[in-house]
Structures are given as structure tokens and as C-alpha cells.
Motif scaffolding. Sequence first.
Motif, PDB file in Angstrom:
ATOM      1  N   MET B 152       0.847  -1.190   0.000  1.00 41.45           N
ATOM      2  CA  MET B 152       0.000   0.000   0.000  1.00 41.45           C
ATOM      3  C   MET B 152       0.878   1.234   0.000  1.00 41.45           C
ATOM      4  O   MET B 152       1.886   1.289   0.700  1.00 41.45           O
ATOM      5  N   ARG B 153       0.497   2.203  -0.812  1.00 40.71           N
ATOM      6  CA  ARG B 153       1.263   3.449  -0.831  1.00 40.71           C
ATOM      7  C   ARG B 153       1.064   4.207   0.480  1.00 40.71           C
ATOM      8  O   ARG B 153       0.028   4.103   1.121  1.00 40.71           O
ATOM      9  N   ASP B 154       2.083   5.031   0.815  1.00 38.87           N
ATOM     10  CA  ASP B 154       2.024   5.764   2.089  1.00 38.87           C
ATOM     11  C   ASP B 154       0.846   6.735   2.145  1.00 38.87           C
ATOM     12  O   ASP B 154       0.208   6.899   3.175  1.00 38.87           O
ATOM     13  N   GLU B 155       0.569   7.384   1.000  1.00 39.00           N
ATOM     14  CA  GLU B 155      -0.532   8.355   0.991  1.00 39.00           C
ATOM     15  C   GLU B 155      -1.852   7.644   1.279  1.00 39.00           C
ATOM     16  O   GLU B 155      -2.712   8.161   2.001  1.00 39.00           O
ATOM     17  N   GLU B 156      -1.980   6.448   0.704  1.00 35.05           N
ATOM     18  CA  GLU B 156      -3.193   5.678   0.912  1.00 35.05           C
ATOM     19  C   GLU B 156      -3.338   5.306   2.380  1.00 35.05           C
ATOM     20  O   GLU B 156      -4.411   5.445   2.967  1.00 35.05           O
ATOM     21  N   LYS B 157      -2.220   4.878   2.965  1.00 38.55           N
ATOM     22  CA  LYS B 157      -2.237   4.529   4.384  1.00 38.55           C
ATOM     23  C   LYS B 157      -2.655   5.736   5.212  1.00 38.55           C
ATOM     24  O   LYS B 157      -3.511   5.633   6.093  1.00 38.55           O
ATOM     25  N   ALA B 158      -2.032   6.867   4.912  1.00 45.49           N
ATOM     26  CA  ALA B 158      -2.328   8.092   5.681  1.00 45.49           C
ATOM     27  C   ALA B 158      -3.808   8.423   5.578  1.00 45.49           C
ATOM     28  O   ALA B 158      -4.442   8.810   6.556  1.00 45.49           O
ATOM     29  N   GLU B 159      -4.351   8.226   4.382  1.00 46.63           N
ATOM     30  CA  GLU B 159      -5.761   8.573   4.197  1.00 46.63           C
ATOM     31  C   GLU B 159      -6.673   7.632   4.982  1.00 46.63           C
ATOM     32  O   GLU B 159      -7.643   8.068   5.599  1.00 46.63           O
ATOM     33  N   ILE B 160      -6.329   6.357   4.962  1.00 43.25           N
ATOM     34  CA  ILE B 160      -7.130   5.393   5.719  1.00 43.25           C
ATOM     35  C   ILE B 160      -7.073   5.716   7.207  1.00 43.25           C
ATOM     36  O   ILE B 160      -8.082   5.717   7.910  1.00 43.25           O
ATOM     37  N   ARG B 161      -5.874   6.049   7.680  1.00 42.21           N
ATOM     38  CA  ARG B 161      -5.722   6.373   9.093  1.00 42.21           C
ATOM     39  C   ARG B 161      -6.544   7.606   9.453  1.00 42.21           C
ATOM     40  O   ARG B 161      -7.242   7.634  10.463  1.00 42.21           O
ATOM     41  N   GLU B 162      -6.436   8.599   8.594  1.00 39.01           N
ATOM     42  CA  GLU B 162      -7.163   9.846   8.827  1.00 39.01           C
ATOM     43  C   GLU B 162      -8.661   9.569   8.903  1.00 39.01           C
ATOM     44  O   GLU B 162      -9.367  10.044   9.793  1.00 39.01           O
ATOM     45  N   ARG B 163      -9.127   8.766   7.950  1.00 33.90           N
ATOM     46  CA  ARG B 163     -10.557   8.441   7.893  1.00 33.90           C
ATOM     47  C   ARG B 163     -10.970   7.666   9.141  1.00 33.90           C
ATOM     48  O   ARG B 163     -12.048   7.871   9.685  1.00 33.90           O
ATOM     49  N   ALA B 164     -10.064   6.782   9.585  1.00 33.66           N
ATOM     50  CA  ALA B 164     -10.388   5.976  10.767  1.00 33.66           C
ATOM     51  C   ALA B 164     -10.604   6.879  11.980  1.00 33.66           C
ATOM     52  O   ALA B 164     -11.519   6.672  12.778  1.00 33.66           O
ATOM     53  N   VAL B 165      -9.768   7.924  12.098  1.00 35.60           N
ATOM     54  CA  VAL B 165      -9.910   8.824  13.242  1.00 35.60           C
ATOM     55  C   VAL B 165     -11.227   9.591  13.152  1.00 35.60           C
ATOM     56  O   VAL B 165     -11.972   9.696  14.123  1.00 35.60           O
ATOM     57  N   GLU B 166     -11.514  10.093  11.944  1.00 29.71           N
ATOM     58  CA  GLU B 166     -12.769  10.827  11.751  1.00 29.71           C
ATOM     59  C   GLU B 166     -13.965   9.944  12.118  1.00 29.71           C
ATOM     60  O   GLU B 166     -14.878  10.364  12.827  1.00 29.71           O
ATOM     61  N   GLN B 167     -13.911   8.727  11.620  1.00 31.63           N
ATOM     62  CA  GLN B 167     -15.017   7.810  11.856  1.00 31.63           C
ATOM     63  C   GLN B 167     -15.113   7.454  13.337  1.00 31.63           C
ATOM     64  O   GLN B 167     -16.210   7.407  13.894  1.00 31.63           O
ATOM     65  N   ALA B 168     -13.948   7.259  13.962  1.00 34.53           N
ATOM     66  CA  ALA B 168     -13.945   6.937  15.395  1.00 34.53           C
ATOM     67  C   ALA B 168     -14.571   8.089  16.176  1.00 34.53           C
ATOM     68  O   ALA B 168     -15.371   7.875  17.089  1.00 34.53           O
ATOM     69  N   MET B 169     -14.235   9.316  15.791  1.00 32.91           N
ATOM     70  CA  MET B 169     -14.802  10.465  16.489  1.00 32.91           C
ATOM     71  C   MET B 169     -16.319  10.488  16.341  1.00 32.91           C
ATOM     72  O   MET B 169     -17.045  10.791  17.283  1.00 32.91           O
ATOM     73  N   HIS B 170     -16.743  10.149  15.149  1.00 32.02           N
ATOM     74  CA  HIS B 170     -18.186  10.146  14.891  1.00 32.02           C
ATOM     75  C   HIS B 170     -18.883   9.094  15.757  1.00 32.02           C
ATOM     76  O   HIS B 170     -19.902   9.370  16.391  1.00 32.02           O
ATOM     77  N   VAL B 171     -18.301   7.910  15.763  1.00 29.69           N
ATOM     78  CA  VAL B 171     -18.899   6.817  16.545  1.00 29.69           C
ATOM     79  C   VAL B 171     -18.912   7.181  18.037  1.00 29.69           C
ATOM     80  O   VAL B 171     -19.921   7.029  18.725  1.00 29.69           O
ATOM     81  N   ILE B 172     -17.789   7.701  18.502  1.00 25.33           N
ATOM     82  CA  ILE B 172     -17.693   8.050  19.928  1.00 25.33           C
ATOM     83  C   ILE B 172     -18.714   9.135  20.262  1.00 25.33           C
ATOM     84  O   ILE B 172     -19.399   9.078  21.282  1.00 25.33           O
ATOM     85  N   GLU B 173     -18.834  10.090  19.366  1.00 22.41           N
ATOM     86  CA  GLU B 173     -19.776  11.182  19.611  1.00 22.41           C
ATOM     87  C   GLU B 173     -21.195  10.642  19.752  1.00 22.41           C
ATOM     88  O   GLU B 173     -21.926  11.023  20.661  1.00 22.41           O
ATOM     89  N   THR B 174     -21.566   9.746  18.838  1.00 24.57           N
ATOM     90  CA  THR B 174     -22.905   9.165  18.910  1.00 24.57           C
ATOM     91  C   THR B 174     -23.116   8.442  20.233  1.00 24.57           C
ATOM     92  O   THR B 174     -24.143   8.591  20.881  1.00 24.57           O
ATOM     93  N   ARG B 175     -22.105   7.680  20.624  1.00 21.72           N
ATOM     94  CA  ARG B 175     -22.238   6.911  21.861  1.00 21.72           C
ATOM     95  C   ARG B 175     -22.309   7.829  23.078  1.00 21.72           C
ATOM     96  O   ARG B 175     -23.100   7.609  23.984  1.00 21.72           O
ATOM     97  N   ILE B 176     -21.445   8.850  23.096  1.00 24.10           N
ATOM     98  CA  ILE B 176     -21.422   9.758  24.243  1.00 24.10           C
ATOM     99  C   ILE B 176     -22.732  10.538  24.340  1.00 24.10           C
ATOM    100  O   ILE B 176     -23.292  10.708  25.424  1.00 24.10           O
ATOM    101  N   ASN B 177     -23.214  10.994  23.197  1.00 24.46           N
ATOM    102  CA  ASN B 177     -24.451  11.774  23.213  1.00 24.46           C
ATOM    103  C   ASN B 177     -25.598  10.975  23.796  1.00 24.46           C
ATOM    104  O   ASN B 177     -26.378  11.486  24.588  1.00 24.46           O
ATOM    105  N   ALA B 178     -25.653   9.709  23.421  1.00 25.29           N
ATOM    106  CA  ALA B 178     -26.734   8.884  23.927  1.00 25.29           C
ATOM    107  C   ALA B 178     -26.567   8.638  25.418  1.00 25.29           C
ATOM    108  O   ALA B 178     -27.513   8.326  26.122  1.00 25.29           O
ATOM    109  N   PHE B 179     -25.351   8.800  25.902  1.00 26.92           N
ATOM    110  CA  PHE B 179     -25.071   8.556  27.307  1.00 26.92           C
ATOM    111  C   PHE B 179     -25.600   9.693  28.179  1.00 26.92           C
ATOM    112  O   PHE B 179     -25.760   9.542  29.377  1.00 26.92           O
TER     113      PHE B 179
END
Lengths: 430, 555
Positions: B152-179
Motif C-alpha cells: 500500500m502506498r504511504d498516501e493511501e495509508k495516511a488517508e485510511i488512518r485519517e478516515r479511521a480517526v474521523e469515523q472513530a470520532m463520529h462513533v464516539i460522539e454518537t455513543r457519548i451523546n446517547a449517554f
Amino acid sequence: MYELIKNPNVDWIGLKRYFILFSVVLLAIGGASAAWRGFSLGIDFSGGTLVNIKFKGTPPPEDQIREALGQQGIDIGKVIIQPISDPLAGIRNEVLIRLPQREAAGGAAESELDVEKRAILAALARFNDPAAVASRKIDLNTVSRDRLREALLQFDPLGLVASSGRTAADAEYGKYAAAIVTYRDQQKGGLIGDLSDLKAVADLPPKLVDALAEHFFAGNAAMISAEIVGPQVGQQLRQRAIYVTLASLVGVLIYIAFRFEWIYGVAAVVAVFHDVLVTLGIFSLLQEEISLNVVAALLTLIGYSVNDTIVIFDRVRENLRLRRREDLTKIVNDSINQTLSRTILTSGLTFLAVLALYLFGGEVLRGFSLVLVIGIIVGSYSTLAIASPVMLWWQAWRARRAARRRVVGPAAAAKAATQKEKERKVTVSR
Amino acid sequence: MMSRRLRNRLLLSASVVVLSLYLLFGPFRVRDASGQVSLRAVASNFTLRQLKQNLANNIKLGLDLKGGSHLILQVQTDDAVRAVTDGNAEKARAVLQEVKIKFKNVTAPAPGRIEVDLEDSANIEETKSRLTTDFGPGWTARNEGTKVIFEMRDEEKAEIRERAVEQAMHVIETRINAFGVAEPTIQRHGPPQSYQILLQLPGVDDPERVKNLIRAESRLELKLVDSGPYPTEEAARQALGGTVPPDKQILPSRERRREPGAPAIQYYVVEKVSVITGNDLRNAQAVPSQTGGSIYEILFSLRPSGAERFGTVTSANVGKNLAIVLNDEIKSAPVIKEAITGGEGRIEGDFTKEEAEDLALTLRSGALPARVTYLEERTVGPSLGADSIRQGFAASIGGLAAIVLFMLFYYRLSGINAVICLILNLLLLLAAMRVFGAVLTLPGIAGVALTIGMAVDANVLIFERIREELRAGKVPASAVALGFERAFTAIFDSNLTTIIAALFLFVFGTGPIRGFAVTLTAGLVANLFTAVFVSRTLFLWVLERRTERMETLSI
């Protein structure tokens, strides 16, 4: 009008030898201490766990706490237990338990960041009434509001579930839970002495208070705060702190260079750097803990000390404009003397404000305000004793260089003369 | 007669004061409960209780003052890269089988690396070109002997990682809000490529439950049961003839309703490919179990495409068992009695209400794209916060009182001017914090104390200068004018350098330090206004009110 000092006439620059000697000694002592004993880094920078526990009465003896911690699998050789005392309020029944970073600082340790905190909390159970613990009652002093609400709903001491339904009962118990927790935290400093104390809470039905004892008890100890810093963050924070300090020094240098001249900027920054080093040296000597807050205070100290220096430099600038032909050393001396009563007044008053913070500000602000207490003294001193000599020394060096050029030949001499005139003008025109 | 200049100055000062007061104690109501505009409603704003309430609403307190939890999470973004890699390896197998290229092995030895070991080197180029198109431009291919290695190219890796963080934030936000946490903060933290998230939970003094909720994985899969249950994993393997074929897997089950005497954990052989995954989920909720008692179960419904697949598979497999797999553990394996076309199902398990609700929530919010670990945790109980506020304010008030007394003693009537400026300075400082939405922290209170010091400094600078001019024989009016003029550059420069230092604190600092920087900056800007402008206005006012030329000045 009252005056602190009437027409001071101190030869500050003449005393520079002694000042510099004094500073060098101070720096050497601090440097030696830093090299030899190092700094006591707070958990912000070193990583680790710090838990503040409040006890209902006098905290148990240290070895009892140690023993309880040991039973939870904590390496008691590394635990630091420190009672919090407040110079004004006396004993506060609080104890700080501190554990350094665990050895295994790999991925496993990271995912189990709060193992030690949980072990410490588990150890506290030992200081509770054994009967209450054995009966699996819930400790009102450690329960969170949500859990209390859920527990009340489950035990239903007022029979609300049967009479008004689950949702209404949930809301009602939520209110009682909030009232109990607010009373505990705001009125009682985090610990309810006895369940019957809850009778003082106006929003609670007496029947509820009577029924509480069946499922709840008021434990002897509760966590007031906990800080856990993993190794990775500790390192990050350490790097950042150094980076921020240096960056703000550069920012200050550029600003002063822009408003005055390079020489002034460098002199001010040398003085401030001196202050930071001396303060750090004193922290190493006293083995006072260096935390994030302390770094913030150091940066404040930079701002404050520069402030002092600027006031004097501003006066020098002004006097240069008025007294073109006079000796620079004389001008600097006069400038310091003219602003002396202001310097003493301001430093004195700020010192008062900061001293109040140090004395009354509580444990959390202690390190922070100590830096400022030291910093105001050192900062005022360095303004008088370091910044001006450095500035004068550089000016003299520049003049000598210009003079050397003059000896070389008539053409060069003429050039040097205009150069000198120019320099003079630069200084004057600002 | 007041000069126009003075009048304008007074007007400006007064409006700034009124605006600050409004910012701190507003907003004010003019309508009463029935919606009528009335004087009574206006008056009701000015009860002490209401003003206090408004002030508390307007000044936001930091976690160190009001209590709460502060967490820093590390998103293990390697997981996300790994998941993409595994997906592609799976795809590679399928593609190669489809085009009938024989291979010994497809492995993913590291995240971002796939090795295809072919039977012979004849098909290397075809494999390369086929799979490169399939994997997309994010991958490079090279060959070594009979092996084709994709990376995998480095840029691709960086993008996947970046997306993972964004998505994690979204998931966490949903969970916290419901809490039900009031005003949580979720934001990126640390330098770029550190993939950290800062989470602040005001009022939460028991972060454990929140942490569990965030940590909880919620991979729901529905898989057809091949055979089972077996008492041990070994027995399940024996039933398969010793080795597990690539399209099957053995999963443990901790089913609640078992025959008495059965072992605590049983094992099933299931199809590896899921009928349904969490992505097909539309909703999930906790409901009391049909069997009664305090047991809860989770009712879920599927999106149309998933529901259709669910219908097809269930109708084709009536009589077989369907395993409901949560995080690689079988929750239940009911028999398919008939085709389920409604797109609804149940997860039965030994859940308490709380567990069932948390689980339903994690199912609803989707799975985290990668594991999260904790780097930092700070929890401040509300009682410490209350103590800190008391102490911090006591200290600030104490310092202020000492300064006020001294200024009044030392500068007499002019001291009153300085005191007015000090109080105004505090007022403006707090109003500015409201405008910027800044949070008051404990170091922020220290910032207030320091602002007081700097404000006094400005006053002292000016007053000393006025005294000097008076000593030099100037009349009061011109001494005041000169004093302000000459002191201005020093005040301006010194305040600005401190602001510069504070800016660095703000940009690079974290948490409480930032709060300190904001407070200090706001205080110093306020200081420039009060010490230079308001103070001078007050002097001008005093000087103008005397019609005859004033010979002395109380300073």
C-alpha cells in the motif's frame, strides 16, 4: 504625596560586577543541583498515576495505606504517599497517592492505563466498615449520580415504580440522586459523614432517608481527583513544554527588536533566560515538582520580566532623545533610578497578589504560584542587574569596533564616523 | 459645560461598561410567562438569584473547576489499515479462483502488505495486472520469484488512518451523546499523524462506564451454523476432520438457556461468510425479554438490502441454526423456523437492562474502525472543583483587596481612579471571555491575579509619571496629559510582549494552560483600554469640573 524613595541615585551599572558574580553563583548552584539531583518531574511529564483521596476523619497511618495497596498488587516500594496540608486550613484529611510510570511501557500498558487507579480505589474499601462492605451495600460517598439513580430505581425505597410507573419513578429518583450527590460534593466536601446527615437536604423525603440505610452506607474514603498520564503523552508534553518556552522567547525577542533595536531585544531575552534558569535551578534545589502548570507559570514569568525590562528600556529610549550628548552609562543609570519607585511599587503589589495565590490558592496552584513568587523577585532583579549591563556591553563593543575602523585610514575613518553617527541616529530617532 | 471630547469619552466608556454588564448578566427577559411584555418581567431579571444564575450560565467553568473527566484516546489506526489489507487479500483469493489462476497461498504478513504465492511464474503478469486494477491506485506491485508482492502506498495509508480517526470520532460522539453527558468535547488532539482524540466529559466523575462504552466493540454478524454444539474446540475440529477449511470457522458460545450439566462454553462450526453484518443494521433497541424477569434482549431491524438477503437465506435454510455472533462470540443460535422476511430479529442473551441498552447503543452507532487505547485520564471530582473555586477566588480577592488598600493610601484620590479601573478591568475580562466562549480554569484564575498585577503596573507607571511632571513644576492638566502620553509606550509595549507570550501558550498549550492564556490575553487587552483610556477620561472629568484652574492634584 507619599513617596517611597526620594530621588534615588544608585550607580547600578557600577555595581554590575557584583550582580553578575551573584547571578553566576546562583546559576552555578542551580546548574549543579540540576546536574546532580535533576528535577522532580510531575506526572504530566514523567507519566504515572496520581490519586487524591479524602478520608472522613484523620487519614490512616501511611503504612496501613501501603499495606492495603500492596494487597491490591501495587509495588509499594515505589508508592509515594503524601498528606495534603493547607497552611491556613490545617489538615484537610486528604492524601495524595502517587505511582510512577510502570516499567512495561508497551502497548499492553497503554491499554491498561487505569489499572493502578482501580487498584487504589479497591484498596480503599479496606478502610470502610467491614460489615457494610460485606453486606454489598452501595457506598454513597463513591457512587456517581447515574449509578445512584439506577440503584434507587432498582431498590425502589419509596415504592414509586408500583405507584407511578417506571419512567416517572426514574425521573423522580434521578432528582433525589442529584440532590444527594450535590449535597455530598458541594456542602460536605465530597464525603457524607453519616446517612442521617441527609435529613438536612430539603429536597429529600424523610422516608427516603430512613430507607437508605437498607441498601447504602457512607464510606470512610472517596476519590477527589485522579490523574493518569501514559508514557507517550508524558514525552509529548515534555517536548512541547520546551518548545513552547523557546518559541515564546523568540517571539518576545522579535517584538522588542522590532519596537526598539536588536540590542535591546537580545539584552531583554538574556535577562529573561537568566530568570528562567534561576527559577528552574531553585525548583531543582527545593525538589519542587515541575508540572504543566509550572511551565505555564514560567511563560508568564517571561512575560512579566520582559514587561519590567521594557519599562526601563522605554525610559532609556526617551532619555536618549532628550540628552543626546551624554554618556550612555549615565543615561541608563538615571533611567533605572527614575523608574525605581515604579519598579518597586509594581513588583511589590504584584508580589502581594501572587503571594496571596501561593498562600490561599490551594494545593493545585502551589507550584504555579511558587514560580511567580520566585519569578517576580528574580525578574525585577534581572531587569536592574542583567538586562542593562548586557545592553551597555554590546553598545560599547559596537563603539570599539567602530573606533578600530577609524584608525585604519582617513577614508575608512570617515566611513566609520558616518557609521557611528548613523548608529547614534538610529538610537535617537526611535 | 462639558467639552465634546470628554463627553464622547465618557459615553464610550459607559457603553463599554453597560455592554460588559449585559454580556455577563444578560440576557434579560421582557416578557412574562404568558408572553406579555411587562415591567414585572423586566424587574424579575434583577433579583439576586436570577443575576447569579445568568452569571453562572455565561461564564463557562473548566473541568478543573466544575469537575469531570478528561480523556485522551489513541486510535490504533494500524487496525484500519489491517482491515483494508485483509479485505483485499480476501478479494485476491476470490479473483484468482474466478479466473482460475492457481496459487499456493495468499497472505497478509503486515498491514499494507499482501503476498500472493503462485503455483508457477507463468501467470505473474496477469495476476499483477488483474489485482492492481482490483486493489486500486493505492497499491504497488512487484514480483519476487513466484511471489507477487503488493504494498500500500504511504498516501493511501495516511488517508485510511485519517478516515479511521474521523469515523472513530463520529462513533464516539454518537455513543457519548446517547449517554447523556452535557456538552461533551470531542476533538482531534496532538500533532498531525498522532491520531489522538481529546474527550472532555463535564460532570462525569466515574469515567469507567463511558470508557467501557467507547471501548466496546460491536461487530454483529449473523452466520449459518454448519454443525454443533460441541463441548470443546478440539471436538469441533475433529468433526471437521482435524483442520478447519478456509470457508468455515469455530466460534465459542456462552448461551444462556442450555441443558443442565452442559459445559459453560460450547463451540459451533459456522460458515465464515456472514449472512448479515452490522453494516446492514438499521436500528437496535433493548427490550424486556419475552421470558420475563429482569432479563433484557436486543431487538434489531435491517436495512432493505440486508432484509432481502436475510429473507432469501432464511427461506433456503429452514430447519438449520442461525448463529447471532457478537464480537466473535455466539450469543444465541436459534433454529430458523420459517423465512424471516420482515427484516427483524432478536439477540437473546443474559443481559441486564444496562448492558442491553449499552449494547444496543453500540450496535446503533456502528463499530469503531479501529481499537482505541487511553493515553491520559484526568478526573476531578466536583468537590475538589468547589474547593478550588473557593480558594482561587479567595486568593484573587485577597490580592485585590491588598492592592486596593495600598493604592488608596499611596495615591489618595487618584487611587480611587485606579481602583475603578481595576474593577472595570475584571468586568471587561469576564465579558471578553464570554464573547470568545473561553473557559475559566484554575490557572485562569491565576491569570486574573496576574492581570490585576499588570493593571496596577499600568496605573503606577502613569501616576508616577504624573508625579514627576508635577515635581518638575507643571500644572495638573498638563502633568496629566504628559504623564499619560509618556507612559503609554511603556504600557503598550509591555502588555503586547506579554500578550505575545500568552499567544504561544494558547497555540501550543493544552487544557488549563490554554485557559490561562485566554484569560491573560483578555485581561491585558482590557487593561490597555481601562488604564489608558478610561483612567484618562476620569482624570479629564475631574480636571474639567473645576472651573478655576486647579493648583493641586490629589495623587
